[in-house]
Write an enzyme that holds these catalytic residues in place. Structure first.
Site, PDB file in Angstrom:
ATOM      1  N   GLU A   1      -9.744  12.805   7.498  1.00 47.63           N
ATOM      2  CA  GLU A   1      -9.694  14.142   6.909  1.00 47.63           C
ATOM      3  C   GLU A   1     -11.049  14.833   6.941  1.00 47.63           C
ATOM      4  O   GLU A   1     -11.148  16.028   7.237  1.00 47.63           O
ATOM      5  CB  GLU A   1      -9.203  14.049   5.463  1.00 47.63           C
TER       6      GLU A   1
ATOM      7  N   ASP B   1       0.849  -1.187   0.000  1.00 51.74           N
ATOM      8  CA  ASP B   1       0.000   0.000   0.000  1.00 51.74           C
ATOM      9  C   ASP B   1       0.886   1.239   0.000  1.00 51.74           C
ATOM     10  O   ASP B   1       1.823   1.337   0.805  1.00 51.74           O
ATOM     11  CB  ASP B   1      -0.916  -0.003   1.228  1.00 51.74           C
TER      12      ASP B   1
ATOM     13  N   LYS C   1      -3.949  -1.793  10.357  1.00 49.32           N
ATOM     14  CA  LYS C   1      -4.295  -1.928   8.938  1.00 49.32           C
ATOM     15  C   LYS C   1      -4.571  -3.376   8.527  1.00 49.32           C
ATOM     16  O   LYS C   1      -5.285  -3.612   7.550  1.00 49.32           O
ATOM     17  CB  LYS C   1      -3.135  -1.415   8.076  1.00 49.32           C
TER      18      LYS C   1
ATOM     19  N   GLN D   1      -3.353   2.393  15.148  1.00 46.55           N
ATOM     20  CA  GLN D   1      -2.256   2.808  14.272  1.00 46.55           C
ATOM     21  C   GLN D   1      -1.392   3.879  14.936  1.00 46.55           C
ATOM     22  O   GLN D   1      -0.159   3.837  14.870  1.00 46.55           O
ATOM     23  CB  GLN D   1      -2.823   3.332  12.953  1.00 46.55           C
TER      24      GLN D   1
ATOM     25  N   HIS E   1      -3.621  14.297   0.621  1.00 46.34           N
ATOM     26  CA  HIS E   1      -3.873  13.430   1.776  1.00 46.34           C
ATOM     27  C   HIS E   1      -2.697  13.480   2.750  1.00 46.34           C
ATOM     28  O   HIS E   1      -2.894  13.639   3.973  1.00 46.34           O
ATOM     29  CB  HIS E   1      -4.108  11.993   1.324  1.00 46.34           C
TER      30      HIS E   1
ATOM     31  N   GLU F   1     -10.234   4.206   3.800  1.00 48.88           N
ATOM     32  CA  GLU F   1      -9.355   4.893   2.871  1.00 48.88           C
ATOM     33  C   GLU F   1      -9.765   4.477   1.463  1.00 48.88           C
ATOM     34  O   GLU F   1      -9.685   3.301   1.113  1.00 48.88           O
ATOM     35  CB  GLU F   1      -7.883   4.556   3.130  1.00 48.88           C
TER      36      GLU F   1
ATOM     37  N   THR G   1      -8.735  -5.593   4.232  1.00 46.75           N
ATOM     38  CA  THR G   1      -8.629  -4.709   3.070  1.00 46.75           C
ATOM     39  C   THR G   1      -9.628  -5.214   2.043  1.00 46.75           C
ATOM     40  O   THR G   1      -9.515  -6.353   1.580  1.00 46.75           O
ATOM     41  CB  THR G   1      -7.207  -4.724   2.467  1.00 46.75           C
TER      42      THR G   1
ATOM     43  N   ASP H   1      -9.020   0.505   2.169  1.00 45.32           N
ATOM     44  CA  ASP H   1      -7.997   0.112   3.135  1.00 45.32           C
ATOM     45  C   ASP H   1      -8.483   0.536   4.528  1.00 45.32           C
ATOM     46  O   ASP H   1      -8.135   1.597   5.030  1.00 45.32           O
ATOM     47  CB  ASP H   1      -6.670   0.776   2.785  1.00 45.32           C
TER      48      ASP H   1
ATOM     49  N   GLU I   1      -9.184   3.995  -2.216  1.00 48.93           N
ATOM     50  CA  GLU I   1      -7.961   3.816  -2.992  1.00 48.93           C
ATOM     51  C   GLU I   1      -8.251   3.098  -4.309  1.00 48.93           C
ATOM     52  O   GLU I   1      -9.344   2.571  -4.531  1.00 48.93           O
ATOM     53  CB  GLU I   1      -6.944   3.011  -2.173  1.00 48.93           C
TER      54      GLU I   1
ATOM     55  N   ARG J   1      -7.477   3.982  13.404  1.00 53.69           N
ATOM     56  CA  ARG J   1      -6.558   5.105  13.607  1.00 53.69           C
ATOM     57  C   ARG J   1      -5.959   5.124  15.010  1.00 53.69           C
ATOM     58  O   ARG J   1      -4.810   5.555  15.185  1.00 53.69           O
ATOM     59  CB  ARG J   1      -7.286   6.421  13.340  1.00 53.69           C
TER      60      ARG J   1
END
Length: 407
Positions: free
Chosen positions: A353, A119, A246, A233, A126, A192, A250, A226, A194, A230
């Site tokens: 975000e 990834d 993570k 992480q 971002h 996420e 996925t 993904d 992607e 948080r």
């Protein structure tokens, strides 16, 4: 839209210009088969190829896309040209009709056997947003960010097809206010949005794949979510990067759009400053920026429209960087772009975000708010790209619903 004897709407996302590949089964035949989406139908590609006597029938008659991926670019082009020809030739209707299935009635599966998964972190917006959220008093981009595509190796065994429930992960977390780490379900579960790229033709160990050879190795494109915890992480990632935050899931979309279908979507990437080192420079006249428009929905509500065309590092550069040290790629390896985000809040590809680290919750219809995902939430990511002659290329969707943690 090119002519076809099938009745397909002019704005269909899976028209003859697209023809994505997937793996499907039907209620009356549970065995998995390779299919091609065309309009509202799925063509059983192996059965059709055998009925017609196509030379590539063996490559498309298995239970996954693996043999086709391994066949290499000349076969990829041969198969696509043949399917387009069959669908345009009324003489072939009698051969193909018995092998068409209503798309709404099939079950879709993981389209290929995942080898390695990497990834990346290639959206400047971002990365800038994340830097401003977590390091407000420092430069948002790390010193290496504009010199190389940053990435990490993910967990191939937890790549799951669209529609698979996502169990809320548990693990350690610690905020600055906590005296010691806490253990329990993630309270800051995120997404996420992607774009993924699957390798078909492998490379040899010790050899590099130059930017100009991207299309000789990458078979096609699909969508990726993904999922990210948080809080897990944030506590674990120093100094080695993402791990349990993570690796729990996925999600990938079931349809793989062949790279050839995206010729009209190719576009110049953003200007790079400073100029990358030579091995990362765009091939002359062969830009691999892609004009793909994503949409992210939470419980049916449109959250954002991230534009892939703004990605700083292209998939060709990502593959070149991934192999520059001699690391090989194998059939079924795939890599994801990293979160796709544009310049405004309506273009951000993560809740991190969109809620600005949880400080500005997103408002949903009915008055509900979200900073991060709650149990029962369903996330759907879709995308389109311009196709030949004004057509639209669709990617289907990747969805997932959050279910409670297992304690």
């Amino acid at each position: 839209m090119p002519d076809t004897w099938l009745d397909i709407a002019p704005d269909a996302h899976f028209g003859p210009s697209c023809l994505p590949y997937g793996v499907f089964s039907t209620p009356d035949r549970p065995e998995r088969r390779v299919g091609v989406a065309i309009g509202d139908h799925v063509l059983d590609l192996g059965a059709a190829a055998r009925a017609i006597g196509a030379p590539f029938a063996g490559a498309v008659s298995g239970a996954s896309l693996d043999p086709l991926l391994a066949s290499g670019r000349p076969v990829w082009e041969q198969v696509r040209a043949a399917v387009r020809s069959w669908l345009a030739d009324p003489v072939r209707e009698g051969d193909l009709r018995p092998h068409l299935h209503e798309r709404a009635g099939v079950q879709l599966h993981l389209p290929f056997t995942v080898g390695d998964y990497v990834d990346f972190y290639s959206s400047e917006q971002h990365a800038t947003n994340v830097g401003r959220i977590f390091r407000p008093d420092q430069q948002p981009l790390t010193p290496n960010w504009k010199h190389l595509p940053i990435g990490y190796h993910g967990r191939a065994g937890t790549v799951v097809p669209s529609g698979t429930p996502v169990v809320r992960p548990v693990g350690q977390r610690k905020t600055p206010a906590d005296a010691a780490p806490l253990f329990g379900p993630s309270a800051r579960l995120d997404i996420e949005a992607e774009v993924g790229f699957v390798v078909g033709a492998p490379s040899a160990h010790g050899e590099r794949v130059p930017v100009a050879s991207f299309a000789d190795h990458v078979f096609g494109v699909f969508l990726v979510n993904d999922w990210s915890a948080r809080d897990l992480q944030a506590w674990e990632y120093v100094p080695l990067g993402p791990f349990l935050g993570k690796s729990f899931a996925t999600s990938v979309s079931p349809w793989v759009v062949p790279l050839q279908a995206l010729d009209a979507a190719r576009t110049a990437p953003p200007v790079r400053d400073p100029e990358p080192l030579e091995y990362l420079r765009d091939a002359e006249g062969e830009p691999w920026g892609l004009d793909i428009s994503l949409e992210v929905r939470l419980n049916g509500h449109l959250l954002s429209r991230p534009p892939f065309s703004t990605m700083y590092w292209t998939p060709a550069q990502q593959l070149a960087h991934m192999t520059v040290n001699g690391a090989s790629v194998r059939t079924g390896d795939f890599y994801a772009s990293g979160t796709v985000s544009g310049t405004g809040r309506g273009e951000f590809g993560s809740l991190l975000e969109l809620s600005w680290g949880g400080k500005e919750p997103v408002r949903l219809p009915g008055g509900a708010e979200r900073s991060f995902l709650e149990d029962g939430d369903t996330v759907a990511i879709t995308a389109t790209a311009p196709g030949a002659d004004g057509t639209v290329i669709g990617f289907g969707e990747v969805t997932g619903t959050v279910v409670p943690a297992r304690l």
